[in-house]
Design a protein around this motif. Structure first.
Motif, PDB file in Angstrom:
ATOM      1  N   GLY A  49       0.812  -1.208   0.000  1.00 24.67           N
ATOM      2  CA  GLY A  49       0.000   0.000   0.000  1.00 24.67           C
ATOM      3  C   GLY A  49       0.842   1.253   0.000  1.00 24.67           C
ATOM      4  N   GLN A  50       0.191   2.392   0.097  1.00 23.19           N
ATOM      5  CA  GLN A  50       0.879   3.674   0.031  1.00 23.19           C
ATOM      6  C   GLN A  50       1.867   3.849   1.192  1.00 23.19           C
ATOM      7  N   ARG A  51       1.525   3.298   2.361  1.00 20.91           N
ATOM      8  CA  ARG A  51       2.375   3.392   3.545  1.00 20.91           C
ATOM      9  C   ARG A  51       2.747   1.985   3.988  1.00 20.91           C
ATOM     10  N   PHE A  52       3.985   1.791   4.414  1.00 23.21           N
ATOM     11  CA  PHE A  52       4.413   0.448   4.805  1.00 23.21           C
ATOM     12  C   PHE A  52       5.519   0.522   5.848  1.00 23.21           C
ATOM     13  N   ALA A  53       5.601  -0.524   6.656  1.00 16.44           N
ATOM     14  CA  ALA A  53       6.666  -0.650   7.650  1.00 16.44           C
ATOM     15  C   ALA A  53       7.797  -1.490   7.059  1.00 16.44           C
ATOM     16  N   LEU A  54       9.021  -1.249   7.519  1.00 19.21           N
ATOM     17  CA  LEU A  54      10.174  -1.942   6.954  1.00 19.21           C
ATOM     18  C   LEU A  54      10.097  -3.438   7.204  1.00 19.21           C
ATOM     19  N   ASP A  55       9.676  -3.869   8.403  1.00 13.81           N
ATOM     20  CA  ASP A  55       9.624  -5.308   8.669  1.00 13.81           C
ATOM     21  C   ASP A  55       8.562  -5.986   7.802  1.00 13.81           C
ATOM     22  N   THR A  56       7.460  -5.265   7.516  1.00 14.86           N
ATOM     23  CA  THR A  56       6.454  -5.815   6.602  1.00 14.86           C
ATOM     24  C   THR A  56       7.025  -5.950   5.202  1.00 14.86           C
ATOM     25  N   LEU A  57       7.735  -4.924   4.745  1.00 15.61           N
ATOM     26  CA  LEU A  57       8.340  -4.961   3.406  1.00 15.61           C
ATOM     27  C   LEU A  57       9.324  -6.117   3.283  1.00 15.61           C
ATOM     28  N   ARG A  58      10.152  -6.298   4.300  1.00 14.58           N
ATOM     29  CA  ARG A  58      11.133  -7.388   4.250  1.00 14.58           C
ATOM     30  C   ARG A  58      10.447  -8.749   4.128  1.00 14.58           C
ATOM     31  N   ALA A  59       9.340  -8.917   4.864  1.00 13.68           N
ATOM     32  CA  ALA A  59       8.618 -10.193   4.820  1.00 13.68           C
ATOM     33  C   ALA A  59       7.978 -10.419   3.452  1.00 13.68           C
ATOM     34  N   VAL A  60       7.375  -9.387   2.887  1.00 10.97           N
ATOM     35  CA  VAL A  60       6.670  -9.532   1.607  1.00 10.97           C
ATOM     36  C   VAL A  60       7.664  -9.668   0.455  1.00 10.97           C
ATOM     37  N   ALA A  61       8.765  -8.940   0.524  1.00  5.77           N
ATOM     38  CA  ALA A  61       9.783  -9.019  -0.533  1.00  5.77           C
ATOM     39  C   ALA A  61      10.618 -10.289  -0.414  1.00  5.77           C
ATOM     40  N   GLY A  62      10.578 -10.933   0.757  1.00  5.24           N
ATOM     41  CA  GLY A  62      11.391 -12.128   0.959  1.00  5.24           C
ATOM     42  C   GLY A  62      12.853 -11.813   1.140  1.00  5.24           C
ATOM     43  N   ASP A  63      13.172 -10.630   1.683  1.00  7.50           N
ATOM     44  CA  ASP A  63      14.560 -10.194   1.883  1.00  7.50           C
ATOM     45  C   ASP A  63      14.684  -9.656   3.305  1.00  7.50           C
ATOM     46  N   PRO A 118      10.981   8.437   4.339  1.00 10.38           N
ATOM     47  CA  PRO A 118      10.644   8.044   5.710  1.00 10.38           C
ATOM     48  C   PRO A 118       9.457   8.866   6.218  1.00 10.38           C
ATOM     49  N   GLU A 119       8.614   8.216   7.005  1.00 10.49           N
ATOM     50  CA  GLU A 119       7.448   8.889   7.596  1.00 10.49           C
ATOM     51  C   GLU A 119       7.265   8.300   8.990  1.00 10.49           C
ATOM     52  N   GLY A 120       7.887   8.958   9.993  1.00  7.62           N
ATOM     53  CA  GLY A 120       7.880   8.404  11.338  1.00  7.62           C
ATOM     54  C   GLY A 120       8.662   7.102  11.350  1.00  7.62           C
ATOM     55  N   ASP A 121       8.059   6.044  11.880  1.00  7.63           N
ATOM     56  CA  ASP A 121       8.708   4.737  11.904  1.00  7.63           C
ATOM     57  C   ASP A 121       8.468   3.954  10.609  1.00  7.63           C
ATOM     58  N   ASP A 122       7.650   4.493   9.722  1.00  8.87           N
ATOM     59  CA  ASP A 122       7.283   3.796   8.487  1.00  8.87           C
ATOM     60  C   ASP A 122       7.898   4.493   7.278  1.00  8.87           C
ATOM     61  N   TYR A 123       7.471   4.031   6.101  1.00 10.72           N
ATOM     62  CA  TYR A 123       7.879   4.653   4.840  1.00 10.72           C
ATOM     63  C   TYR A 123       6.626   4.940   4.024  1.00 10.72           C
ATOM     64  N   LEU A 124       6.726   5.965   3.184  1.00  8.52           N
ATOM     65  CA  LEU A 124       5.599   6.394   2.374  1.00  8.52           C
ATOM     66  C   LEU A 124       6.088   6.570   0.943  1.00  8.52           C
ATOM     67  N   PHE A 125       5.300   6.113  -0.027  1.00 11.61           N
ATOM     68  CA  PHE A 125       5.648   6.398  -1.423  1.00 11.61           C
ATOM     69  C   PHE A 125       5.686   7.910  -1.613  1.00 11.61           C
ATOM     70  N   ASP A 126       6.663   8.378  -2.383  1.00 14.05           N
ATOM     71  CA  ASP A 126       6.840   9.811  -2.544  1.00 14.05           C
ATOM     72  C   ASP A 126       5.641  10.453  -3.226  1.00 14.05           C
ATOM     73  N   HIS A 127       4.912   9.681  -4.011  1.00 11.88           N
ATOM     74  CA  HIS A 127       3.685  10.170  -4.642  1.00 11.88           C
ATOM     75  C   HIS A 127       2.780   8.970  -4.878  1.00 11.88           C
ATOM     76  N   ALA A 128       1.462   9.171  -4.732  1.00  6.99           N
ATOM     77  CA  ALA A 128       0.510   8.072  -4.907  1.00  6.99           C
ATOM     78  C   ALA A 128       0.628   7.450  -6.294  1.00  6.99           C
ATOM     79  N   LEU A 129       0.939   8.263  -7.299  1.00  4.58           N
ATOM     80  CA  LEU A 129       1.040   7.742  -8.662  1.00  4.58           C
ATOM     81  C   LEU A 129       2.200   6.766  -8.829  1.00  4.58           C
ATOM     82  N   ILE A 130       3.252   6.911  -8.017  1.00  5.02           N
ATOM     83  CA  ILE A 130       4.370   5.964  -8.094  1.00  5.02           C
ATOM     84  C   ILE A 130       3.894   4.584  -7.644  1.00  5.02           C
ATOM     85  N   GLN A 131       3.225   4.561  -6.489  1.00  2.00           N
ATOM     86  CA  GLN A 131       2.697   3.283  -5.976  1.00  2.00           C
ATOM     87  C   GLN A 131       1.717   2.663  -6.969  1.00  2.00           C
TER      88      GLN A 131
END
Length: 237
Positions: A13-27, A43-56
């Protein structure tokens, strides 16, 4: 690795946590440094955000179906013990046959916190994709109970009637009849409700050892029907 991570993030999704990304990417050791340097995420607090919705949206739209389903399947596994709503939604997007049951679990979770409108939304999506009788019964009977709590009595009655069409055994039929009688009691359809309880009691008595709880509910409901009808001694009995 960065391309795979970016694709996995788009499925989350548009916002994601690093540990979630690692699990989904398998890395398990992935870092978002390159994605940040190329202004794809920030970076957005403890999470990450796509720089623009159109990128996601653009990255997600480029995914082949098999890869998209694989990412959503991994996301569903990640959220299974963390967030029942996201678990159900990712199973849905992964086109997993377990999605309808997951929507029921998510709706039960929301209803337990008195978020009935959200529960109805989740149940509606579950019903839209369900194709098995067991899923249809569970979703319909719980939706009817939530509608009863919301005061949508006629809709609740219709829901229990629909659930009856998918009931697989005496236990499920009795469950739907009890809900139906409860709705009819509130709608002042006392005689109809008593007739429904008679049918439920016949089934419960035939399975007395296994359905003691249902028998107690039948007597309790019947007492609640007798009281407004002025049949006080029968109510007490």
């Amino acid at each position: 690795p960065d391309k795979r991570a970016l694709q996995a993030a788009s499925a989350i999704g548009q916002r994601f946590a690093l540990d979630t990304l690692r699990a989904v990417a398998g890395d398990p050791h992935y870092s978002c440094g390159q994605l940040i340097d190329h202004h794809l995420v920030r970076p957005e607090g403890d999470d990450y955000l796509f720089d623009h919705a159109l990128i996601q949206e653009g990255v997600y739209a480029s995914l082949l179906k098999d890869r998209r389903c694989r990412f959503h399947g991994r996301a569903a596994q990640w959220f299974a013990e963390r967030d029942p709503v996201l678990h159900a939604e990712h199973l849905d997007r992964a086109e997993d046959t377990a999605a309808p049951q997951a929507y029921l679990v998510a709706a039960q979770f929301k209803a337990s916190d008195y978020q009935f409108n959200q529960a109805v939304r989740l149940l509606g999506r579950g019903l839209a994709i369900a194709d098995g009788s067991s899923d249809m019964f569970g979703l319909n009977v719980f939706q009817a109970s939530v509608l009863l709590d919301l005061g949508s009595i006629n809709e609740s009655i219709r829901g229990y009637e629909l659930a009856l069409d998918y009931a697989a055994d005496d236990g499920e039929r009795c469950q739907a009849w009890l809900g139906l009688a409860a709705g009819m009691r509130i709608a002042d359809r006392y005689e109809d409700a008593l007739g429904i309880l008679d049918k439920a009691e016949a089934v419960a008595d035939a399975n007395a050892n296994a359905m003691a709880n249902e028998r107690a509910q039948i007597h309790h409901l019947r007492g609640n029907l007798y009281f407004p009808m002025g049949r006080i001694e029968e109510c007490a009995a």
